[in-house]
Scaffold this motif. Structure first.
Motif, PDB file in Angstrom:
ATOM      1  N   LEU A   1       3.319  -1.145   4.079  1.00 24.69           N
ATOM      2  CA  LEU A   1       2.842   0.221   3.879  1.00 24.69           C
ATOM      3  C   LEU A   1       4.047   1.131   3.698  1.00 24.69           C
ATOM      4  O   LEU A   1       4.944   1.141   4.548  1.00 24.69           O
ATOM      5  CB  LEU A   1       2.026   0.689   5.094  1.00 24.69           C
ATOM      6  CG  LEU A   1       1.593   2.166   5.018  1.00 24.69           C
ATOM      7  CD1 LEU A   1       0.532   2.379   3.944  1.00 24.69           C
ATOM      8  CD2 LEU A   1       1.088   2.672   6.358  1.00 24.69           C
TER       9      LEU A   1
ATOM     10  N   LYS B   1      -8.221   7.105   2.509  1.00 24.67           N
ATOM     11  CA  LYS B   1      -7.706   6.260   3.609  1.00 24.67           C
ATOM     12  C   LYS B   1      -8.801   5.480   4.336  1.00 24.67           C
ATOM     13  O   LYS B   1      -8.550   4.375   4.809  1.00 24.67           O
ATOM     14  CB  LYS B   1      -6.868   7.089   4.590  1.00 24.67           C
ATOM     15  CG  LYS B   1      -7.618   8.142   5.354  1.00 24.67           C
ATOM     16  CD  LYS B   1      -6.666   8.990   6.188  1.00 24.67           C
ATOM     17  CE  LYS B   1      -7.445  10.011   6.988  1.00 24.67           C
ATOM     18  NZ  LYS B   1      -6.588  10.966   7.673  1.00 24.67           N
TER      19      LYS B   1
ATOM     20  N   ILE C   1      -7.628  -2.895   3.081  1.00 26.25           N
ATOM     21  CA  ILE C   1      -6.310  -3.418   3.498  1.00 26.25           C
ATOM     22  C   ILE C   1      -6.470  -4.270   4.763  1.00 26.25           C
ATOM     23  O   ILE C   1      -5.937  -5.391   4.853  1.00 26.25           O
ATOM     24  CB  ILE C   1      -5.307  -2.262   3.719  1.00 26.25           C
ATOM     25  CG1 ILE C   1      -5.039  -1.535   2.395  1.00 26.25           C
ATOM     26  CG2 ILE C   1      -4.005  -2.785   4.326  1.00 26.25           C
ATOM     27  CD1 ILE C   1      -4.336  -0.198   2.540  1.00 26.25           C
TER      28      ILE C   1
ATOM     29  N   GLU D   1       1.477   5.624  -0.614  1.00 28.95           N
ATOM     30  CA  GLU D   1       0.836   6.940  -0.614  1.00 28.95           C
ATOM     31  C   GLU D   1       0.698   7.440  -2.049  1.00 28.95           C
ATOM     32  O   GLU D   1      -0.341   7.928  -2.448  1.00 28.95           O
ATOM     33  CB  GLU D   1       1.697   7.901   0.227  1.00 28.95           C
ATOM     34  CG  GLU D   1       1.014   9.206   0.548  1.00 28.95           C
ATOM     35  CD  GLU D   1       1.864  10.083   1.470  1.00 28.95           C
ATOM     36  OE1 GLU D   1       3.029   9.720   1.753  1.00 28.95           O
ATOM     37  OE2 GLU D   1       1.352  11.122   1.903  1.00 28.95           O
TER      38      GLU D   1
ATOM     39  N   ALA E   1       0.873  -1.174   0.000  1.00 28.32           N
ATOM     40  CA  ALA E   1       0.000   0.000   0.000  1.00 28.32           C
ATOM     41  C   ALA E   1       0.911   1.225   0.000  1.00 28.32           C
ATOM     42  O   ALA E   1       1.810   1.327   0.841  1.00 28.32           O
ATOM     43  CB  ALA E   1      -0.900  -0.009   1.231  1.00 28.32           C
TER      44      ALA E   1
ATOM     45  N   ARG F   1      -9.987   2.612   1.725  1.00 29.45           N
ATOM     46  CA  ARG F   1      -8.841   1.723   1.461  1.00 29.45           C
ATOM     47  C   ARG F   1      -8.358   1.023   2.733  1.00 29.45           C
ATOM     48  O   ARG F   1      -7.931  -0.125   2.704  1.00 29.45           O
ATOM     49  CB  ARG F   1      -7.665   2.503   0.882  1.00 29.45           C
ATOM     50  CG  ARG F   1      -7.721   2.704  -0.592  1.00 29.45           C
ATOM     51  CD  ARG F   1      -7.790   1.393  -1.349  1.00 29.45           C
ATOM     52  NE  ARG F   1      -8.463   1.594  -2.602  1.00 29.45           N
ATOM     53  CZ  ARG F   1      -7.892   2.040  -3.705  1.00 29.45           C
ATOM     54  NH1 ARG F   1      -6.606   2.290  -3.716  1.00 29.45           N
ATOM     55  NH2 ARG F   1      -8.589   2.221  -4.800  1.00 29.45           N
ATOM     56  N   GLY F   2      -8.435   1.750   3.840  1.00 29.43           N
ATOM     57  CA  GLY F   2      -8.011   1.164   5.114  1.00 29.43           C
ATOM     58  C   GLY F   2      -8.815  -0.087   5.395  1.00 29.43           C
ATOM     59  O   GLY F   2      -8.263  -1.121   5.809  1.00 29.43           O
TER      60      GLY F   2
ATOM     61  N   TYR G   1      -2.934   4.248  -0.992  1.00 31.05           N
ATOM     62  CA  TYR G   1      -3.511   4.530   0.330  1.00 31.05           C
ATOM     63  C   TYR G   1      -3.046   5.934   0.684  1.00 31.05           C
ATOM     64  O   TYR G   1      -1.866   6.166   0.971  1.00 31.05           O
ATOM     65  CB  TYR G   1      -3.021   3.515   1.364  1.00 31.05           C
ATOM     66  CG  TYR G   1      -3.499   3.839   2.761  1.00 31.05           C
ATOM     67  CD1 TYR G   1      -4.786   3.492   3.174  1.00 31.05           C
ATOM     68  CD2 TYR G   1      -2.691   4.533   3.663  1.00 31.05           C
ATOM     69  CE1 TYR G   1      -5.235   3.821   4.448  1.00 31.05           C
ATOM     70  CE2 TYR G   1      -3.140   4.853   4.928  1.00 31.05           C
ATOM     71  CZ  TYR G   1      -4.407   4.499   5.305  1.00 31.05           C
ATOM     72  OH  TYR G   1      -4.862   4.834   6.568  1.00 31.05           O
TER      73      TYR G   1
ATOM     74  N   LEU H   1      -3.975   3.930   9.429  1.00 27.83           N
ATOM     75  CA  LEU H   1      -3.988   2.490   9.150  1.00 27.83           C
ATOM     76  C   LEU H   1      -3.480   1.711  10.365  1.00 27.83           C
ATOM     77  O   LEU H   1      -4.016   0.651  10.702  1.00 27.83           O
ATOM     78  CB  LEU H   1      -3.144   2.175   7.911  1.00 27.83           C
ATOM     79  CG  LEU H   1      -3.252   0.738   7.414  1.00 27.83           C
ATOM     80  CD1 LEU H   1      -4.689   0.377   7.050  1.00 27.83           C
ATOM     81  CD2 LEU H   1      -2.344   0.503   6.204  1.00 27.83           C
TER      82      LEU H   1
END
Ligand code: SAM
Length: 302
Positions: A102, A83, A90, A57, A55, A86-87, A78, A118
């Motif tokens: 990450l 966030k 994940i 940024e 994941a 997607r969080g 992410y 996260l």
């Protein structure tokens, strides 16, 4: 028979293969370089190579990093604006047994970036998390500042919202410890000026482009920094390390050696406050949530 004990340094060298095996369902926070690709650790490379997915940024930035180390891997984005959704995705994949690394654009995930959310989400769901250490701009700035760093405060970016910014700056004025700020070049002059207005003249280390070709650390004071940046344009990435105020709180910290109950009593007896207001004031002085002070006082709210 003599027993030779191993030193902890020797212990640290043992079992690397076992220690570094990728664990199913684990979230790996992987620190990445902040300007010098050689700072990517062997362990970070191994994790990026072996996890099920990464994941990132900004997937374009991470794609370049992966190309540099010759790794092809599923990348999902992410970042600040996705966030939440997607969080969840994940966390669900981790809970189902996949491993995830990450990474953020640079540095240590969760330090002034959405990684923090996260980590909180995974901790809440009892998903195991580990951190692969590496560069962090704040820590580099502190180590290079030549200011006292035995105790320090990390402030990240100052808010651009006027009231919040003012509040933070006022809090920093009475901070005894050295503090660290991140700043973007186009906001540097305004920040130096606001710091000077609120704190007066203080020692500062301006750390620019750390680990890069043009790395620079200017150890000066706020007046010197303001004068300097009248003459030159701010460029690149900045960490500001500012000296604390050693005299802060010398006059008004009357409660420092008082037990919590006497602190509250002071407000009731001396200032005639209600019990509720006195607890509120004492909690604020001590930087505690009211509920924690209640617990300390052993007071039943009802
Ligand atoms: N998580 C990162 C870390 O561990 O340092 C920080 C992320 S934050 C979004 C980015 C900020 O870190 C930049 O705006 C700058 O203030 C600081 N920064 C990052 N790289 C830097 C560098 N090479 N030199 C100085 N400051 C840097």
């Amino acid at each position: 028979m003599s027993i030779t004990r191993k030193t902890s340094a020797e212990e640290n060298l043992i079992g690397d293969e076992e220690k570094n095996a990728i664990i199913k369902g684990m979230l790996y926070l992987v620190a990445t370089p902040i300007g010098n690709l050689s700072d990517l650790s062997h362990r970070a490379i191994k994790v990026l190579r072996e996890v099920d997915f990464i994941a990132a940024e900004d997937t374009r930035i991470t794609q370049k990093l992966l190309a540099f180390i010759g790794v092809k891997k599923e990348l999902i984005s992410y970042f600040e604006h996705n966030k939440r959704e997607r969080g969840e995705i994940i966390a669900a994949r981790l809970a189902a047994g996949e491993s995830c690394a990450l990474v953020t654009d640079a540095g240590t995930p969760a330090i002034s970036d959405p990684g923090e959310d996260l980590v909180a989400l995974c901790a809440e769901r009892n998903i195991p998390i580990t951190s692969i250490p590496g560069p962090c701009a704040a820590i580099l700035g502190l180590t290079l500042s030549a200011l006292p760093v035995g105790r320090f405060v990390f402030e990240g970016f100052l808010s651009t919202a006027k009231n919040e910014r003012k509040k933070r700056l006022n809090e920093l004025a009475s901070e005894k410890r050295t503090f660290v700020l991140y700043e973007a070049p186009h906001k540097l002059r305004a920040t130096l000026s606001d710091l000077h207005i609120t704190l007066g003249n203080r020692k500062i280390a301006i750390c620019r482009e750390l680990t890069k070709l043009n790395e620079e650390v200017i150890r000066t004071d706020l007046e010197g920094a303001i004068t300097l940046y009248k003459e030159r344009d701010p460029r690149g990435e900045y960490v500001l390390v500012v000296a604390g105020n050693p005299d802060a709180g010398a006059d008004n910290c009357f409660w420092e050696n008082l037990p919590a109950a006497e602190h509250v009593s002071y407000y009731i007896d001396t200032l005639g406050m209600s019990k509720m207001d006195a607890i509120k004031a004492a909690a604020k002085d001590r930087g505690l949530a009211k509920s924690i002070l209640y617990r300390q006082l052993n007071i039943d709210k009802n």
